[in-house]
Design a protein around this motif. Structure first.
Motif, PDB file in Angstrom:
ATOM      1  N   ARG A 250       0.833  -1.207   0.000  1.00  0.00           N
ATOM      2  CA  ARG A 250       0.000   0.000   0.000  1.00  0.00           C
ATOM      3  C   ARG A 250       0.867   1.257   0.000  1.00  0.00           C
ATOM      4  NH1 ARG A 250      -3.055  -1.546   3.652  1.00  0.00           N
ATOM      5  NH2 ARG A 250      -2.077  -0.612   5.490  1.00  0.00           N
ATOM      6  N   PHE A 251       1.964   1.226   0.759  1.00  0.00           N
ATOM      7  CA  PHE A 251       2.893   2.364   0.772  1.00  0.00           C
ATOM      8  C   PHE A 251       3.399   2.657  -0.634  1.00  0.00           C
ATOM      9  CE2 PHE A 251       7.162   4.104   0.839  1.00  0.00           C
ATOM     10  CZ  PHE A 251       7.072   5.134   1.762  1.00  0.00           C
ATOM     11  N   ASN A 252       3.819   1.619  -1.354  1.00  0.00           N
ATOM     12  CA  ASN A 252       4.332   1.813  -2.715  1.00  0.00           C
ATOM     13  C   ASN A 252       3.255   2.357  -3.641  1.00  0.00           C
ATOM     14  OD1 ASN A 252       6.787   0.800  -1.853  1.00  0.00           O
ATOM     15  ND2 ASN A 252       6.386  -1.275  -2.581  1.00  0.00           N
ATOM     16  N   ARG A 253       2.030   1.842  -3.497  1.00  0.00           N
ATOM     17  CA  ARG A 253       0.942   2.306  -4.353  1.00  0.00           C
ATOM     18  C   ARG A 253       0.631   3.771  -4.097  1.00  0.00           C
ATOM     19  NH1 ARG A 253      -2.841  -0.873  -2.620  1.00  0.00           N
ATOM     20  NH2 ARG A 253      -2.157  -2.626  -3.908  1.00  0.00           N
ATOM     21  N   ILE A 254       0.591   4.158  -2.832  1.00  0.00           N
ATOM     22  CA  ILE A 254       0.292   5.553  -2.478  1.00  0.00           C
ATOM     23  C   ILE A 254       1.393   6.479  -2.982  1.00  0.00           C
ATOM     24  CG2 ILE A 254       0.086   7.160  -0.539  1.00  0.00           C
ATOM     25  CD1 ILE A 254      -1.349   4.921   0.982  1.00  0.00           C
ATOM     26  N   GLU A 255       2.655   6.075  -2.812  1.00  0.00           N
ATOM     27  CA  GLU A 255       3.757   6.914  -3.269  1.00  0.00           C
ATOM     28  C   GLU A 255       3.759   7.068  -4.788  1.00  0.00           C
ATOM     29  OE1 GLU A 255       6.085   8.746  -1.516  1.00  0.00           O
ATOM     30  OE2 GLU A 255       4.599   8.317   0.044  1.00  0.00           O
ATOM     31  N   ARG A 256       3.461   5.979  -5.502  1.00  0.00           N
ATOM     32  CA  ARG A 256       3.374   6.083  -6.969  1.00  0.00           C
ATOM     33  C   ARG A 256       2.248   7.026  -7.367  1.00  0.00           C
ATOM     34  NH1 ARG A 256       4.263   0.441  -6.862  1.00  0.00           N
ATOM     35  NH2 ARG A 256       2.025   0.078  -7.154  1.00  0.00           N
ATOM     36  N   HIS A 257       1.133   6.940  -6.664  1.00  0.00           N
ATOM     37  CA  HIS A 257      -0.010   7.810  -6.972  1.00  0.00           C
ATOM     38  C   HIS A 257       0.357   9.274  -6.718  1.00  0.00           C
ATOM     39  CE1 HIS A 257      -4.156   8.990  -7.493  1.00  0.00           C
ATOM     40  NE2 HIS A 257      -4.160   9.568  -6.318  1.00  0.00           N
ATOM     41  N   ARG A 258       1.028   9.537  -5.597  1.00  0.00           N
ATOM     42  CA  ARG A 258       1.439  10.918  -5.300  1.00  0.00           C
ATOM     43  C   ARG A 258       2.420  11.434  -6.349  1.00  0.00           C
ATOM     44  NH1 ARG A 258       2.472  10.313   1.233  1.00  0.00           N
ATOM     45  NH2 ARG A 258       0.285  10.468   1.888  1.00  0.00           N
ATOM     46  N   TYR A 259       3.335  10.567  -6.759  1.00  0.00           N
ATOM     47  CA  TYR A 259       4.304  10.964  -7.783  1.00  0.00           C
ATOM     48  C   TYR A 259       3.589  11.298  -9.089  1.00  0.00           C
ATOM     49  CZ  TYR A 259       7.969  10.472 -11.315  1.00  0.00           C
ATOM     50  OH  TYR A 259       8.808  10.686 -12.379  1.00  0.00           O
ATOM     51  N   ARG A 260       2.660  10.429  -9.510  1.00  0.00           N
ATOM     52  CA  ARG A 260       1.924  10.691 -10.754  1.00  0.00           C
ATOM     53  C   ARG A 260       1.180  12.012 -10.676  1.00  0.00           C
ATOM     54  NH1 ARG A 260       0.473   5.104 -10.366  1.00  0.00           N
ATOM     55  NH2 ARG A 260      -1.575   5.708  -9.578  1.00  0.00           N
ATOM     56  N   GLN A 261       0.483  12.231  -9.566  1.00  0.00           N
ATOM     57  CA  GLN A 261      -0.253  13.490  -9.415  1.00  0.00           C
ATOM     58  C   GLN A 261       0.694  14.691  -9.460  1.00  0.00           C
ATOM     59  OE1 GLN A 261      -2.511  12.824  -5.729  1.00  0.00           O
ATOM     60  NE2 GLN A 261      -4.369  12.889  -6.950  1.00  0.00           N
ATOM     61  N   HIS A 262       1.843  14.553  -8.793  1.00  0.00           N
ATOM     62  CA  HIS A 262       2.775  15.678  -8.709  1.00  0.00           C
ATOM     63  C   HIS A 262       3.348  16.026 -10.081  1.00  0.00           C
ATOM     64  CE1 HIS A 262       5.631  18.486  -7.197  1.00  0.00           C
ATOM     65  NE2 HIS A 262       6.684  17.713  -7.385  1.00  0.00           N
ATOM     66  N   VAL A 263       3.849  15.032 -10.802  1.00  0.00           N
ATOM     67  CA  VAL A 263       4.464  15.338 -12.099  1.00  0.00           C
ATOM     68  C   VAL A 263       3.404  15.771 -13.114  1.00  0.00           C
ATOM     69  CG1 VAL A 263       6.442  13.828 -11.721  1.00  0.00           C
ATOM     70  CG2 VAL A 263       4.413  12.913 -12.857  1.00  0.00           C
ATOM     71  N   TRP A 264       2.201  15.226 -12.984  1.00  0.00           N
ATOM     72  CA  TRP A 264       1.138  15.636 -13.913  1.00  0.00           C
ATOM     73  C   TRP A 264       0.746  17.089 -13.665  1.00  0.00           C
ATOM     74  CZ3 TRP A 264      -0.058  13.405 -18.244  1.00  0.00           C
ATOM     75  CH2 TRP A 264      -1.234  13.747 -18.899  1.00  0.00           C
ATOM     76  N   ALA A 265       0.631  17.477 -12.386  1.00  0.00           N
ATOM     77  CA  ALA A 265       0.290  18.859 -12.070  1.00  0.00           C
ATOM     78  C   ALA A 265       1.433  19.805 -12.419  1.00  0.00           C
ATOM     79  CB  ALA A 265      -0.063  18.981 -10.587  1.00  0.00           C
ATOM     80  N   THR A 266       2.671  19.360 -12.231  1.00  0.00           N
ATOM     81  CA  THR A 266       3.837  20.197 -12.514  1.00  0.00           C
ATOM     82  C   THR A 266       3.928  20.549 -13.992  1.00  0.00           C
ATOM     83  OG1 THR A 266       5.054  19.232 -10.660  1.00  0.00           O
ATOM     84  CG2 THR A 266       6.366  20.298 -12.368  1.00  0.00           C
ATOM     85  N   THR A 267       3.518  19.631 -14.856  1.00  0.00           N
ATOM     86  CA  THR A 267       3.641  19.851 -16.302  1.00  0.00           C
ATOM     87  C   THR A 267       2.334  20.291 -16.947  1.00  0.00           C
ATOM     88  OG1 THR A 267       3.258  17.476 -16.642  1.00  0.00           O
ATOM     89  CG2 THR A 267       5.537  18.218 -16.549  1.00  0.00           C
ATOM     90  N   ALA A 268       1.357  20.680 -16.145  1.00  0.00           N
ATOM     91  CA  ALA A 268       0.065  21.091 -16.708  1.00  0.00           C
ATOM     92  C   ALA A 268       0.216  22.348 -17.543  1.00  0.00           C
ATOM     93  CB  ALA A 268      -0.944  21.316 -15.579  1.00  0.00           C
ATOM     94  N   ARG A 269      -0.484  22.376 -18.673  1.00  0.00           N
ATOM     95  CA  ARG A 269      -0.505  23.550 -19.554  1.00  0.00           C
ATOM     96  C   ARG A 269      -1.955  23.863 -19.887  1.00  0.00           C
ATOM     97  NH1 ARG A 269       2.457  27.092 -20.566  1.00  0.00           N
ATOM     98  NH2 ARG A 269       2.777  27.026 -22.802  1.00  0.00           N
TER      99      ARG A 269
END
Length: 275
Positions: A250-269
């Motif tokens: 569960r820790f790995n799944r949550i961290e992957r989800h946070r990473y995806r959200q972070h990089v997706w928001a960082t590159t939003a245009r």
């Protein structure tokens, strides 16, 4: 509709645009209006309504080649934006298939702006899936053009490629720690309270079983309380191993989800402008 949008009333704006579709005598306007409705839903985070409106716009005639490419890309972005949080929406594979249909269209039209935008969106997808090499290659390709907004897009990709990958916990190590000391795997996976819970219950029940154990008797001739407490200790011990495995997963799944959200928001245009 513009006045409603200026007052941040998107659903009233959609109502006004729906009236325009209903009463307009010019069918060529309908696809453009449907596209605008789709983008309002998209910006409001209403992914399903946005996808339905994009699909309707693509079925209607009247979109020029540049607008057609933008609508295809924005539709894929709606799939991707929603797919980050909503597992019931079409995933990255379907969005990738939607974008693949644009390759031939853009090759015929020679629209460099739309081609660069397509490259940027695909690079964002690669970033989310962890393919940093593809992201850097796309940023290099965009920098070769280096005309606004291409330079901004390339810089966003390069900055996102530097973001640390998500932290991970080894499931094997978590189970091993819990096998050696009940609760240690849970603490390792980020659940210290659960770790203390398993340590206390497993240890207490094992100590009680040890206390009532009669060394003068055979293992099959012990008191009922011994079997009860030994069974309780065994159940807590096995549950402790299972919890260590699931907690690290569960820790790995949550961290992957946070990473995806972070990089997706960082590159939003911003979405394509309404034209």
């Amino acid at each position: 509709a513009d006045a409603y949008l200026a007052r941040e009333q998107p659903y009233r704006a959609i109502g006004a645009l729906e009236e325009l579709v209903t009463f307009s005598a010019d069918p060529s306007e309908h696809a453009l209006v449907r596209t605008r409705i789709a983008r309002i839903y998209h910006r409001a985070g209403q992914w399903r309504d946005a996808l339905a409106s994009y699909d309707e716009a693509l079925r209607l005639p009247g979109l020029s080649a540049p607008n057609l490419a933008d609508v295809h890309i924005d539709r894929a972005l709606a799939q991707l934006d929603g797919g980050i949080d909503d597992p019931d929406l079409p995933g990255f594979a379907e969005a990738s298939a939607s974008l693949a249909a644009l390759d031939e269209v853009l090759a015929r039209s020679g629209d460099a702006r739309a081609r660069d935008r397509l490259t940027f969106v695909r690079a964002r997808m690669s970033l989310v899936t962890g393919d940093v090499g593809a992201v850097r290659a796309a940023a290099t390709e965009l920098r070769q053009q280096c005309a606004p907004p291409t330079c901004v897009d390339a810089d966003l990709l390069m900055a996102a490629a530097q973001i640390d990958p998500p932290a991970t916990k080894s499931r094997a190590l978590a189970v091993t720690l819990s096998a050696l000391l009940p609760g240690a795997g849970a603490v390792y996976a980020g659940h210290p309270v659960d770790g203390l819970y398993y340590l206390g219950l497993t240890g207490a029940s094992a100590l009680v079983a040890y206390d009532v154990y009669d060394g003068a008797r055979t293992i099959g001739d012990q008191k009922a309380s011994f079997y009860l407490m030994a069974t309780t200790a065994a159940v807590f011990y096995l549950a402790n191993l299972s919890h260590a495995y699931l907690a690290s997963q569960r820790f790995n799944r949550i961290e992957r989800h946070r990473y995806r959200q972070h990089v997706w928001a960082t590159t939003a245009r911003p979405l394509s402008p309404d034209r």
